[in-house]
Write an enzyme that holds these catalytic residues in place. Sequence first.
Site, PDB file in Angstrom:
ATOM      1  N   ASP A  33       3.628  -7.314  -3.070  1.00  0.00           N
ATOM      2  CA  ASP A  33       4.050  -8.180  -3.963  1.00  0.00           C
ATOM      3  C   ASP A  33       5.149  -9.245  -3.257  1.00  0.00           C
ATOM      4  O   ASP A  33       5.182 -10.484  -3.446  1.00  0.00           O
ATOM      5  CB  ASP A  33       5.042  -7.553  -4.741  1.00  0.00           C
ATOM      6  CG  ASP A  33       5.684  -7.923  -5.910  1.00  0.00           C
ATOM      7  OD1 ASP A  33       5.110  -9.329  -6.382  1.00  0.00           O
ATOM      8  OD2 ASP A  33       6.717  -7.717  -6.757  1.00  0.00           O
ATOM      9  N   SER A 120       0.141   0.764  -6.627  1.00  0.00           N
ATOM     10  CA  SER A 120       1.059   2.008  -6.859  1.00  0.00           C
ATOM     11  C   SER A 120       1.127   3.134  -5.570  1.00  0.00           C
ATOM     12  O   SER A 120       1.642   4.043  -5.624  1.00  0.00           O
ATOM     13  CB  SER A 120       0.639   2.748  -8.016  1.00  0.00           C
ATOM     14  OG  SER A 120       1.188   2.264  -9.040  1.00  0.00           O
ATOM     15  N   THR A 121       0.296   2.768  -4.395  1.00  0.00           N
ATOM     16  CA  THR A 121       0.151   3.454  -3.295  1.00  0.00           C
ATOM     17  C   THR A 121       1.479   3.533  -2.371  1.00  0.00           C
ATOM     18  O   THR A 121       1.603   4.306  -1.336  1.00  0.00           O
ATOM     19  CB  THR A 121      -1.059   3.452  -2.768  1.00  0.00           C
ATOM     20  OG1 THR A 121      -1.310   2.509  -2.271  1.00  0.00           O
ATOM     21  CG2 THR A 121      -1.940   4.079  -3.413  1.00  0.00           C
TER      22      THR A 121
END
Length: 172
Positions: A33, A120-121
């Site tokens: 992000d 999500s990891t």
Amino acid sequence: MKITLIQGDITQIKVDAIVNAANSSLLGGGGVDGAIHRAGGPAILEECRRIRDRQGRCATGEAVITTAGKLPAKYVIHTVGPVWNKGNDEEKRLLRNAYINSLLLAVKHGVETIAFPNISTGVYHFPKPIAAEIAVAAVKEFLAQDNRITNLVFVCHEKENYDIYSELLSRN
């Protein structure tokens, strides 16, 4: 339809859209992000702020689309993956939704080539093998029913995820 796997930096990939593993605030953060926001410049953040002003936070499993700013892509699709907590079916469903909703939004905007990170990891602690299985199954299911995406790229930042995806994709 082609699924490609590479190890590298998603901000350097030349596709119509890259997917950002965003947080619900849409205002940037760490990991992929932060890298996307830094590389893409302020135009991405400005559009994210407008989206937030219009709809509020982005719910887990949902996706929104913005310009890609200075990135080589046309768009960034921001999706919020779940935080791994109990490993229940709801968390797995939400991760699947993050992939499916990103693809639905991509098709709606005429995207033919798209790159996904490993959602999500990182700081959300989803176990990498489980996340990879969900990702591969979700995109294969989608692409079997909709042929408008011609090339889907899984971009693994580190070797561990690359090896997991390589093994999964070689099975079929």
